[in-house]
Design a protein around this motif. Sequence first.
Motif, PDB file in Angstrom:
ATOM      1  N   THR A  84      28.800  36.275  53.600  1.00  0.00           N
ATOM      2  CA  THR A  84      29.560  37.410  54.138  1.00  0.00           C
ATOM      3  C   THR A  84      30.795  36.897  54.874  1.00  0.00           C
ATOM      4  O   THR A  84      30.834  35.743  55.317  1.00  0.00           O
ATOM      5  CB  THR A  84      28.682  38.249  55.093  1.00  0.00           C
ATOM      6  OG1 THR A  84      28.101  37.354  56.038  1.00  0.00           O
ATOM      7  CG2 THR A  84      27.586  38.977  54.352  1.00  0.00           C
ATOM      8  N   LYS A  85      31.787  37.786  54.989  1.00  0.00           N
ATOM      9  CA  LYS A  85      33.055  37.430  55.649  1.00  0.00           C
ATOM     10  C   LYS A  85      32.772  36.828  57.032  1.00  0.00           C
ATOM     11  O   LYS A  85      31.911  37.333  57.761  1.00  0.00           O
ATOM     12  CB  LYS A  85      33.916  38.690  55.775  1.00  0.00           C
ATOM     13  CG  LYS A  85      35.332  38.437  56.241  1.00  0.00           C
ATOM     14  CD  LYS A  85      36.129  39.735  56.199  1.00  0.00           C
ATOM     15  CE  LYS A  85      37.572  39.579  56.573  1.00  0.00           C
ATOM     16  NZ  LYS A  85      37.912  38.931  57.782  1.00  0.00           N
TER      17      LYS A  85
ATOM     18  N   LYS B 110      36.387  33.563  54.106  1.00  0.00           N
ATOM     19  CA  LYS B 110      37.493  34.506  54.348  1.00  0.00           C
ATOM     20  C   LYS B 110      37.164  35.888  53.810  1.00  0.00           C
ATOM     21  O   LYS B 110      37.816  36.873  54.134  1.00  0.00           O
ATOM     22  CB  LYS B 110      38.776  33.975  53.723  1.00  0.00           C
ATOM     23  CG  LYS B 110      39.293  32.734  54.448  1.00  0.00           C
ATOM     24  CD  LYS B 110      40.654  32.307  53.927  1.00  0.00           C
ATOM     25  CE  LYS B 110      41.190  31.114  54.696  1.00  0.00           C
ATOM     26  NZ  LYS B 110      40.392  29.882  54.517  1.00  0.00           N
ATOM     27  N   ASN B 111      36.188  35.951  52.940  1.00  0.00           N
ATOM     28  CA  ASN B 111      35.738  37.242  52.397  1.00  0.00           C
ATOM     29  C   ASN B 111      34.263  37.109  52.022  1.00  0.00           C
ATOM     30  O   ASN B 111      33.734  35.995  51.958  1.00  0.00           O
ATOM     31  CB  ASN B 111      36.554  37.627  51.155  1.00  0.00           C
ATOM     32  CG  ASN B 111      36.402  36.631  50.021  1.00  0.00           C
ATOM     33  OD1 ASN B 111      37.048  35.575  50.031  1.00  0.00           O
ATOM     34  ND2 ASN B 111      35.542  36.936  49.058  1.00  0.00           N
ATOM     35  N   SER B 112      33.626  38.238  51.774  1.00  0.00           N
ATOM     36  CA  SER B 112      32.251  38.204  51.269  1.00  0.00           C
ATOM     37  C   SER B 112      32.299  37.915  49.770  1.00  0.00           C
ATOM     38  O   SER B 112      33.186  38.412  49.079  1.00  0.00           O
ATOM     39  CB  SER B 112      31.570  39.556  51.505  1.00  0.00           C
ATOM     40  OG  SER B 112      31.516  39.816  52.895  1.00  0.00           O
TER      41      SER B 112
ATOM     42  N   THR C 177      35.855  37.231  44.675  1.00  0.00           N
ATOM     43  CA  THR C 177      36.485  38.245  45.544  1.00  0.00           C
ATOM     44  C   THR C 177      36.270  39.650  44.989  1.00  0.00           C
ATOM     45  O   THR C 177      36.419  40.628  45.714  1.00  0.00           O
ATOM     46  CB  THR C 177      38.000  37.997  45.700  1.00  0.00           C
ATOM     47  OG1 THR C 177      38.570  37.813  44.409  1.00  0.00           O
ATOM     48  CG2 THR C 177      38.272  36.766  46.553  1.00  0.00           C
ATOM     49  N   ARG C 178      35.952  39.732  43.683  1.00  0.00           N
ATOM     50  CA  ARG C 178      35.652  41.050  43.115  1.00  0.00           C
ATOM     51  C   ARG C 178      34.601  40.909  42.031  1.00  0.00           C
ATOM     52  O   ARG C 178      34.800  40.169  41.063  1.00  0.00           O
ATOM     53  CB  ARG C 178      36.925  41.700  42.537  1.00  0.00           C
ATOM     54  CG  ARG C 178      36.736  43.160  42.149  1.00  0.00           C
ATOM     55  CD  ARG C 178      38.076  43.863  41.974  1.00  0.00           C
ATOM     56  NE  ARG C 178      38.811  43.438  40.825  1.00  0.00           N
ATOM     57  CZ  ARG C 178      38.661  43.941  39.597  1.00  0.00           C
ATOM     58  NH1 ARG C 178      37.782  44.889  39.369  1.00  0.00           N
ATOM     59  NH2 ARG C 178      39.374  43.494  38.586  1.00  0.00           N
TER      60      ARG C 178
END
Length: 325
Positions: free
Chosen positions: A275-276, A297-299, A322-323
């Motif tokens: 997780t972020k 930096k992101n989940s 990231t996606r």
Amino acid sequence: MIIDKKHSEDLEILGERIKLGESRKLNFNNARLFTGTAVEVPVFIERSINPGPTVLITAGIHGDEVNGIEIVREILTHKLNKPTRGTVICMPIVNIFGFINKSRFFPDGRDLNRQFPGNSKGSLASRFAYNFTKEILPLADFCMDFHTGGADRYNAAQIRIEHGNETVSQLAAVFNAPFTLYGNQIDGSYRELCYKMNIPILLNESGKSLSFDKSICKEALSGVKRVLAHLEMLSPKIEVPKVVEKSILIHETTWIRADFSGFLHVKTNLHDFVTKDQLIARISDPFGDMRHSVLAKNSGYIININQAPMVYQGDAIFHISTRTE
Ligand SMILES: [Zn+2]
């Protein structure tokens, strides 16, 4: 979905004519060492008596990616390449020069996977790519190519494909690697060439260079079995591994880079969903003065970890989704 066959009767490859039901080991002789010794790149051809598609299986385009070579060795050892219809062509070590030197590159310093489609008057790697593009690749209806992460970067088992190619997406779903990554084509790469020649290709990335990982080989072999069974080419004597968990589709990714130079202490695992702002590594100097936390930096899913003990500021240390879908 089953790939249409282009080639059903005699197969002409490297100056030889191979009939249905025949098998052959040929050498793709293209270049010589300084000593004048020819370097032979083995090509294994297995043809069923029943016509069908031609599958081209390659590894070792980067000579130090031995885990990919091991996967193709297992394919040969377990006779997965003896099809019940069609033809399977295996080239376990495409860049045999690099393999001998335990190097990613060709002896001319070039990355073969940036040279396709090659040039008959170009560098050694470019000439090799040219001959491969002219003499072997046009025979294939479908390709599978096996790689690993470069240097110490350890890839979770993943298939890489491009957006908008329905056939490739379906084959990747059948292969069912733990991760399926959509990504852009790299100029001069083998995958880009296949795309331009309209030959579906699954590019498998798993493990890191100069390293074996049996569990990751097993993942890839399961995928190969599922795809060959899907193409109705796998011997009924070979069990098709069941899909336990569906592949996680990743649409976009990013690399997390080191902000400091020093020792890298990784605090997460491949495949983990972090997780972020989660602590994923620490970078320290060797003298106990500095200790820096690396936060996500992101989940996302961790799909590559740099296993180098020391890193420089700016080195890629994690590949993270990231996606996803
Ligand atoms: Zn590679």
